[in-house]
Scaffold this motif. Structure first.
Motif, PDB file in Angstrom:
ATOM      1  N   TYR A  60       0.831  -1.199   0.000  1.00  0.00           N
ATOM      2  CA  TYR A  60       0.000   0.000   0.000  1.00  0.00           C
ATOM      3  C   TYR A  60       0.867   1.252   0.000  1.00  0.00           C
ATOM      4  CZ  TYR A  60      -3.806   3.156   1.180  1.00  0.00           C
ATOM      5  OH  TYR A  60      -4.719   4.172   1.180  1.00  0.00           O
TER       6      TYR A  60
ATOM      7  N   SER B  97     -11.959  -6.403   6.399  1.00  0.00           N
ATOM      8  CA  SER B  97     -10.905  -5.400   6.241  1.00  0.00           C
ATOM      9  C   SER B  97     -10.863  -4.877   4.808  1.00  0.00           C
ATOM     10  CB  SER B  97      -9.540  -5.968   6.642  1.00  0.00           C
ATOM     11  OG  SER B  97      -9.134  -6.960   5.730  1.00  0.00           O
ATOM     12  N   ARG B  99     -13.455  -4.453   3.271  1.00  0.00           N
ATOM     13  CA  ARG B  99     -14.707  -3.692   3.265  1.00  0.00           C
ATOM     14  C   ARG B  99     -15.666  -4.200   2.188  1.00  0.00           C
ATOM     15  NH1 ARG B  99     -13.676   1.000   5.968  1.00  0.00           N
ATOM     16  NH2 ARG B  99     -15.933   1.217   5.987  1.00  0.00           N
ATOM     17  N   ASN B 205     -11.612   2.018 -14.562  1.00  0.00           N
ATOM     18  CA  ASN B 205     -10.324   1.951 -13.871  1.00  0.00           C
ATOM     19  C   ASN B 205     -10.164   0.596 -13.186  1.00  0.00           C
ATOM     20  OD1 ASN B 205     -12.415   3.521 -12.004  1.00  0.00           O
ATOM     21  ND2 ASN B 205     -11.050   2.406 -10.644  1.00  0.00           N
ATOM     22  N   PRO B 206      -8.908   0.153 -13.066  1.00  0.00           N
ATOM     23  CA  PRO B 206      -8.703  -1.101 -12.350  1.00  0.00           C
ATOM     24  C   PRO B 206      -8.855  -0.879 -10.845  1.00  0.00           C
ATOM     25  CG  PRO B 206      -6.593  -0.173 -12.979  1.00  0.00           C
ATOM     26  CD  PRO B 206      -7.652   0.737 -13.533  1.00  0.00           C
ATOM     27  N   ALA B 208      -7.297  -2.460  -7.130  1.00  0.00           N
ATOM     28  CA  ALA B 208      -6.424  -3.406  -6.425  1.00  0.00           C
ATOM     29  C   ALA B 208      -6.946  -3.575  -5.003  1.00  0.00           C
ATOM     30  CB  ALA B 208      -4.995  -2.900  -6.417  1.00  0.00           C
ATOM     31  N   PRO B 211      -3.964  -5.169  -0.014  1.00  0.00           N
ATOM     32  CA  PRO B 211      -2.537  -4.852  -0.052  1.00  0.00           C
ATOM     33  C   PRO B 211      -1.773  -5.457   1.121  1.00  0.00           C
ATOM     34  CG  PRO B 211      -3.714  -3.038   0.956  1.00  0.00           C
ATOM     35  CD  PRO B 211      -4.752  -4.052   0.552  1.00  0.00           C
ATOM     36  N   GLU B 220      -4.348   2.971  10.446  1.00  0.00           N
ATOM     37  CA  GLU B 220      -5.311   3.904   9.849  1.00  0.00           C
ATOM     38  C   GLU B 220      -6.464   3.126   9.209  1.00  0.00           C
ATOM     39  OE1 GLU B 220      -2.076   4.455   9.886  1.00  0.00           O
ATOM     40  OE2 GLU B 220      -2.136   6.330  11.014  1.00  0.00           O
ATOM     41  N   HIS B 221      -6.134   2.024   8.565  1.00  0.00           N
ATOM     42  CA  HIS B 221      -7.198   1.220   7.959  1.00  0.00           C
ATOM     43  C   HIS B 221      -8.082   0.563   9.024  1.00  0.00           C
ATOM     44  CE1 HIS B 221      -4.801   1.146   4.001  1.00  0.00           C
ATOM     45  NE2 HIS B 221      -5.881   1.872   3.831  1.00  0.00           N
ATOM     46  N   GLN B 224     -10.447   3.152  10.251  1.00  0.00           N
ATOM     47  CA  GLN B 224     -11.570   3.297   9.305  1.00  0.00           C
ATOM     48  C   GLN B 224     -12.625   2.223   9.561  1.00  0.00           C
ATOM     49  OE1 GLN B 224      -9.751   2.858   5.437  1.00  0.00           O
ATOM     50  NE2 GLN B 224      -9.422   5.050   5.185  1.00  0.00           N
TER      51      GLN B 224
ATOM     52  N   ALA D   5      -3.020   7.458  -5.002  1.00  0.00           N
ATOM     53  CA  ALA D   5      -1.867   6.756  -4.446  1.00  0.00           C
ATOM     54  C   ALA D   5      -0.651   7.668  -4.329  1.00  0.00           C
ATOM     55  CB  ALA D   5      -1.540   5.549  -5.306  1.00  0.00           C
ATOM     56  N   TRP D  14      -6.155   8.971   8.587  1.00  0.00           N
ATOM     57  CA  TRP D  14      -7.017   7.861   8.169  1.00  0.00           C
ATOM     58  C   TRP D  14      -8.198   8.329   7.359  1.00  0.00           C
ATOM     59  CZ3 TRP D  14     -12.120   7.628   9.674  1.00  0.00           C
ATOM     60  CH2 TRP D  14     -12.510   8.329  10.819  1.00  0.00           C
ATOM     61  N   MET D  17      -7.268   8.379   3.636  1.00  0.00           N
ATOM     62  CA  MET D  17      -6.748   7.196   2.957  1.00  0.00           C
ATOM     63  C   MET D  17      -7.872   6.447   2.255  1.00  0.00           C
ATOM     64  SD  MET D  17      -3.817   5.978   5.622  1.00  0.00           S
ATOM     65  CE  MET D  17      -4.193   4.274   5.379  1.00  0.00           C
ATOM     66  N   THR D  18      -7.502   5.680   1.248  1.00  0.00           N
ATOM     67  CA  THR D  18      -8.527   4.906   0.539  1.00  0.00           C
ATOM     68  C   THR D  18      -9.104   3.844   1.468  1.00  0.00           C
ATOM     69  OG1 THR D  18      -6.824   3.429  -0.277  1.00  0.00           O
ATOM     70  CG2 THR D  18      -7.474   5.226  -1.728  1.00  0.00           C
ATOM     71  N   VAL D  19     -10.384   3.552   1.289  1.00  0.00           N
ATOM     72  CA  VAL D  19     -11.092   2.634   2.165  1.00  0.00           C
ATOM     73  C   VAL D  19     -10.567   1.210   1.974  1.00  0.00           C
ATOM     74  CG1 VAL D  19     -13.362   1.647   2.700  1.00  0.00           C
ATOM     75  CG2 VAL D  19     -13.145   4.079   2.151  1.00  0.00           C
ATOM     76  N   GLY D  20     -10.250   0.557   3.086  1.00  0.00           N
ATOM     77  CA  GLY D  20      -9.861  -0.855   3.039  1.00  0.00           C
ATOM     78  C   GLY D  20      -8.566  -1.105   2.284  1.00  0.00           C
ATOM     79  N   GLY D  21      -7.770  -0.070   2.065  1.00  0.00           N
ATOM     80  CA  GLY D  21      -6.502  -0.267   1.370  1.00  0.00           C
ATOM     81  C   GLY D  21      -6.646  -0.501  -0.116  1.00  0.00           C
ATOM     82  N   GLU D  22      -7.786  -0.097  -0.665  1.00  0.00           N
ATOM     83  CA  GLU D  22      -7.978  -0.254  -2.107  1.00  0.00           C
ATOM     84  C   GLU D  22      -7.161   0.785  -2.860  1.00  0.00           C
ATOM     85  OE1 GLU D  22     -12.140   0.504  -2.375  1.00  0.00           O
ATOM     86  OE2 GLU D  22     -12.677  -1.618  -2.218  1.00  0.00           O
ATOM     87  N   ILE D  23      -6.786   0.456  -4.080  1.00  0.00           N
ATOM     88  CA  ILE D  23      -6.163   1.429  -4.972  1.00  0.00           C
ATOM     89  C   ILE D  23      -6.924   1.402  -6.299  1.00  0.00           C
ATOM     90  CG2 ILE D  23      -4.060   1.959  -6.297  1.00  0.00           C
ATOM     91  CD1 ILE D  23      -3.887   2.822  -3.387  1.00  0.00           C
ATOM     92  N   TYR D  24      -7.242   2.574  -6.778  1.00  0.00           N
ATOM     93  CA  TYR D  24      -8.133   2.664  -7.946  1.00  0.00           C
ATOM     94  C   TYR D  24      -7.394   3.000  -9.236  1.00  0.00           C
ATOM     95  CZ  TYR D  24     -10.840   3.438  -3.699  1.00  0.00           C
ATOM     96  OH  TYR D  24     -11.344   3.344  -2.437  1.00  0.00           O
TER      97      TYR D  24
END
Lengths: 309, 398, 192, 101
Positions: A60, B97, B99, B205-206, B208, B211, B220-221, B224, D5, D14, D17-24
């Motif tokens: 991340y 986690s 979500r 968009n893709p 991911a 992580p 931080e996650h 959330q 990112a 927090w 940051m993107t929710v749940g560690g997602e990256i778009y």
């Protein structure tokens, strides 16, 4: 269309640099090789078993993947790819999606031969339209070179250390490609990195564009775990193929086909001597190890030849 | 308006699933939840739903399938029990986690050691800290109603959490009782379409998912996620309100029975609440001021609301249908007693662990427990707080 | 009918006691009652003694425990009488109904001192005469309805006919056979 | 509020940051400089290169760009200096030397 490396390398990279794999890691070479077989206009959902590849390619907030990517756990890449593919089928049926997506799972040998075998077997048996790619580096490298069922006999691994009583891993390597082939899936193959990548590319292309489940087993050397200088990767792969330690073959709808037969089958030492993990086999008094390793390779090779007739 | 029928709890949940028509179901048979995927497979076979039914080789793969399908942009469901959920345990955390609002029908059954197929709450209580919203049902009707409310709760943008809808194995799952069903269109409209902002199969968009989160990001996650669970509380209530408008059946975070003037109260979860209600009916006829609180939503835990509801009682018995081997009480007791801490005048509180592995509890047992509360108030002595009821004892016992 | 009637079924796995119990719940439901029908589950397989329960009431019964003091007990297989304490907790003002070709007074000695009413019905004979096979369910269901009176007999007949017609739409002779079995059973319950 | 990112780092609260560690977005790892892992550096001798492209699939770090059918010079931002390319080049068009030497 005939294979042209020149054409293939013009395609945009689908695994970008900046991932945190070791210098000279075979895993990313395998991934790049497989993804190059995707048509640029097709999209993909990549699934990854927990592995070196996974922890290094999506730290991340940095993903090395240009395509959609999902990691969920160590032992479930098969089911995860299957789940995404099932959603794709239904969303397509409902008219919510019109693009073409391909589903490709990557796992190391730990996540494939061992802890993820059940999930992989289930996904293959259920017939999801997906490819499972094992980048086989013959031990649990992510946690520090512990033996897996893919580790070859006599290899020095941290849970089968060479000691005064036990000379490395006592058991032979599991023949996973044959096990997966026994699922009677449309396509299974094993390959590695040799010459101009034609073998890998064509197998990846068949695996991706054959409808139904497919399996690719790619020997992917690990300089740290196998103990060699990273620059020697290509030499090791070639030796694996020329000694018949890692034969190149494919099984299409149950038909076995040998893709490469060395003009002169080299003695297994030619593969073993390049790697520190087999160093003890060359010590005086350990000649029996080399002999047994050779016998095993010979026997497996004969079996394969018979299957490919 | 509504359709009167008689269904078992498993039939009722499967029927709700049919009306919802989810995208993917990943499931593996385990008693007593097996009937749910069985009924559902029949709907699939007869073309009554569009769902891709993935009959996986383990519960681990069932949850993996659901996680991936939900991430891909589909609505994913599963059903399981006991060891099946235990095998999913690792992935329960992954779903919450990441979500991903996966919906699970959990038919509560005792966890093995030793093997036992009957009801208690050790499975879901074991997963209470996995980040799933947990909603419990007393009856087949509640199992049906709760399942229909699950998706609007879990999929809410402020929440985005997976939901497990629990009912008691065999006691309600295999018992046929009267039920009122809603019309298909009404259910469909109530549950709505699943429209995530980002998903694996999105054209633009893709995405991911999942992580490696180094220490500098992990917390931080988690923060959330903790906030999302807090957000779930008002969402659960607003979904319940809408559901009441639709069905006439009212739901909250918990149900209060005869609590207005109650001096002695029980706090309990699931089907046994109904048995306790009968005890209350009888004791009230004798003029005894007894009441109960039936927890519907255990995660998020209704801490302040419970404190308020219990503020005026003299003594409370918290009923745990699961052991936690803390040597001092079950999980519900720990949380309820914690809720009482902020009160100026705290009621006396005791814990009863009951009903493990299908051990029956009947009206008379609840009458006995109210007697015990009466005794505590009269003598001023709480005595042992950590009690078990229903097991054989040397020299008798309850 | 009382406000609430509780019935306990004894049978063997695979014999249909559970099905009969669920059918009774169906029948009572159709007559506007609140019902519960639930078998007791264990790991036992075919042939093992099993128990199933019904609660039938005017208002919803919230109790979710087993039934310890039933108003009626139905025994689908009389060989259970020697191995299972079938009258345990059975109310003295209630009754037991046993599938047997014997008369009630012949079976009473096996009932561990139970003083209430005993009924027998030869479900095998009725079933074989009307259906050509031994399906004790339908006769036992009819006997349970007749004795417990949880549903009016006329209503019961009508309701079952509709249900059979739906279930065996393509086999009218099966409907007729089952209806005969029901009518015969309602007549042939032996009181003692 | 939610950042891209490239804007997320170890000071991001927090809430942002993107929710749940997602990256778009795809390929955000390209922002990471792994070139500083290198102790040995490959060099490109353009005059010797025949553009056979053999080195390219062997590169684990996508560090050899191709443009219009021609192999370009190394992208050293991601090259970790493994030396595989140096060994597979049949034309000896790649050098491999200690960093800074």
């Amino acid at each position: 269309m005939a294979y042209s490396l020149k054409k293939e390398v013009e395609k945009p990279e689908r695994l970008v640099g900046g991932h945190r794999l070791c210098a000279g890691c075979g895993a990313s070479i395998a991934v790049r090789g497989v993804l190059r077989a995707l048509k640029p206009e097709d999209k993909a959902v990549i699934t990854n078993a927990t592995s070196c590849l996974e922890v290094s390619s999506f730290l991340y907030p940095f993903t090395a993947w240009q395509d959609s990517y999902i990691h969920s756990a160590f032992e479930n890449a098969g089911a995860t790819a299957g789940g995404a593919e099932a959603a794709y089928r239904v969303l397509k049926k409902k008219g919510k999606i019109d693009e073409t997506f391909k589903f490709i799972a990557f796992g190391g040998d730990g996540g494939t031969y061992d802890i993820g075998l059940q999930s992989l077997s289930g996904a293959m048996e259920r017939g999801h339209d997906m490819v499972y790619v094992c980048y086989d580096n013959e031990a649990y490298m992510n946690t520090g070179i512990q033996r897996s069922s893919s580790t070859p006999r006599f290899a020095d691994a941290t849970t089968t250390p060479v000691g005064t009583v036990i000379p490395g891993k006592p058991q032979n390597k599991k023949d996973l490609t044959a096990i997966i082939a026994a699922h009677n899936i449309p396509y299974a193959a094993q390959t590695t990195f040799i010459s101009n990548f034609k073998d890998l590319h064509e197998k990846a292309e068949k695996a991706i564009y054959t409808e139904g489940p497919a399996f690719l087993n790619i020997m992917s050397p690990c300089p740290r775990g196998w103990r060699y200088d990273p620059e020697n990767l290509a030499e090791i792969c070639k030796a694996a193929v020329d000694t018949c330690v890692w034969p190149l073959y494919e099984i299409e709808y149950g038909v076995w086909k040998l893709n490469y037969e060395p003009k002169k089958k080299l003695p297994v030492e030619e593969f073993l001597k390049l790697q520190g993990r087999f160093k003890h086999m060359f010590k005086k008094g350990n000649e029996w190890m080399l002999e047994e390793a050779q016998n095993y390779v010979d026997q497996k090779w004969e079996t394969l030849l018979a299957r490919c007739k | 308006m509504t359709i009167r029928d008689r269904l078992s709890g498993n039939e009722a949940v499967a029927y709700a699933m049919k009306q919802i028509n989810p995208d993917v179901m990943g499931a593996f048979p385990i008693t007593p939840s097996t009937e749910i995927p069985q009924y559902f497979a029949t709907y699939v076979s007869n073309g009554e739903v569009d769902t891709e039914f993935v009959a996986v080789e383990s519960e681990h793969s069932a949850m993996s399938t659901c996680i991936a399908a939900q991430a891909a942009g589909g609505r994913a469901i599963t059903a399981t029990s006991s060891c099946g959920m235990a095998l999913m345990w690792e992935l329960l955390y992954v779903a919450s986690s990441a979500r991903l609002p996966v919906t699970m029908a959990l038919v509560n059954r005792a966890l093995t050691g030793p093997i036992n197929i009957n009801n208690d709450h050790s499975d879901s209580m074991g997963a209470r800290d996995s980040g799933w919203i947990q909603i419990y049902s007393e009856t087949n009707q509640e199992a049906y109603d709760n399942f229909i409310q699950a998706m609007p709760i879990g999929e809410n943008k402020e929440v985005r959490l997976p939901v497990m809808v629990c009912q008691d194995g065999f006691i309600t799952s295999h018992a046929v009782e009267n039920i009122e069903l809603l019309e298909d269109e009404k259910v469909k409209e109530f549950v709505g379409e699943y429209c995530p902002e980002n998903y694996l199969l999105k054209k633009e968009n893709p995405l991911a998912v999942g992580p490696y989160d180094i220490s500098n990001y992990y917390m931080e996650h988690k923060k959330q996620q903790a906030e999302a669970m807090k957000n779930a509380k008002p969402v659960i209530l607003s979904v319940a309100k809408k559901f009441e408008e639709l069905s006439g059946r009212s739901y909250g975070l918990f149900e209060e029975v005869e609590m207005d003037d109650a001096e002695y109260a029980l706090v309990i979860i699931g089907s046994s609440a109904g048995t306790a209600k009968e005890a209350i009916r009888r004791l009230r006829k004798e003029g005894k001021k007894v009441g109960l609180i039936k927890i519907r939503v255990f995660r998020p835990f209704p801490m302040e609301e419970l404190a308020k509801a219990l503020g005026h009682v003299k003594a409370v018995a918290v009923m745990d249908k699961a052991e936690s081997f803390s040597a001092c009480g079950g999980p519900l007791f720990a949380e309820v007693r914690s809720a009482l801490y902020d009160l100026d005048h705290r009621p006396k509180a005791i814990n009863y662990v009951y009903g493990l592995g299908g051990r029956d509890i009947c009206v008379e047992d609840f009458a006995y427990i109210y007697d015990q509360l009466d005794e505590i108030v009269k003598t001023g002595k709480t005595g042992e707080t950590y009690r078990h009821i229903g097991q054989r004892e040397l020299g008798g016992g309850r | 009918m009382k406000d609430i009637v509780e019935i306990r079924w004894h049978g063997r796995g695979g014999q249909g006691a559970k099905t009969a119990c669920l059918l009774l719940a169906d029948v009572a439901f159709s007559s506007g009652k609140h019902v519960q029908g639930f078998p007791e589950y264990g790991p036992e397989r075919m042939g093992a003694p099993i128990t199933a329960y019904n609660r039938i009431s005017h208002d919803r019964c919230t109790v979710h425990s087993n039934i310890y003091n039933p108003d009626y007990v139905v025994v689908v297989d009389e060989t259970l009488l020697t191995s299972v304490d079938v009258t345990k907790g059975l109310k003295e003002d209630g009754a037991i109904i046993i599938n047997s070709d014997k008369k009630p007074h012949e079976l009473r000695p096996l009932l561990r001192g139970y003083q209430g009413k005993v009924y027998t019905i030869d479900a095998r004979k009725i079933s074989e005469e009307t259906l050509g096979r031994n399906f004790p369910n339908t006769p036992m269901l009819a006997a349970a309805v007749k004795v417990s009176n949880v549903v009016d007999a006329e209503h019961f007949i009508q309701n079952m006919e509709a249900s059979f017609k739906h279930k065996f739409a393509s086999k009218p002779h099966v409907v007729a056979g089952n209806m005969n079995a029901l009518r015969k059973s309602l007549e042939e319950v032996d009181a003692g | 509020m939610i950042k891209k990112a490239s804007e997320i780092n170890e000071t991001t609260p927090w809430q942002e940051m993107t929710v749940g560690g997602e990256i778009y977005e795809g390929g955000t790892a390209a922002l990471v400089n792994t070139g500083d892992w290198r102790t040995y550096t490959p060099g490109f001798l353009a005059e010797k290169c025949t553009h056979c492209m053999l080195c390219i699939p062997y590169c684990p770090d996508s560090s050899i760009p191709v443009k219009d059918g021609k192999r370009q010079n190394f992208d050293l931002m991601h090259c970790k200096g493994c030396g595989i390319c140096y060994k597979v080049c049949p034309m000896k068009a790649i050098t491999f030397d200690k960093e800074g030497a």
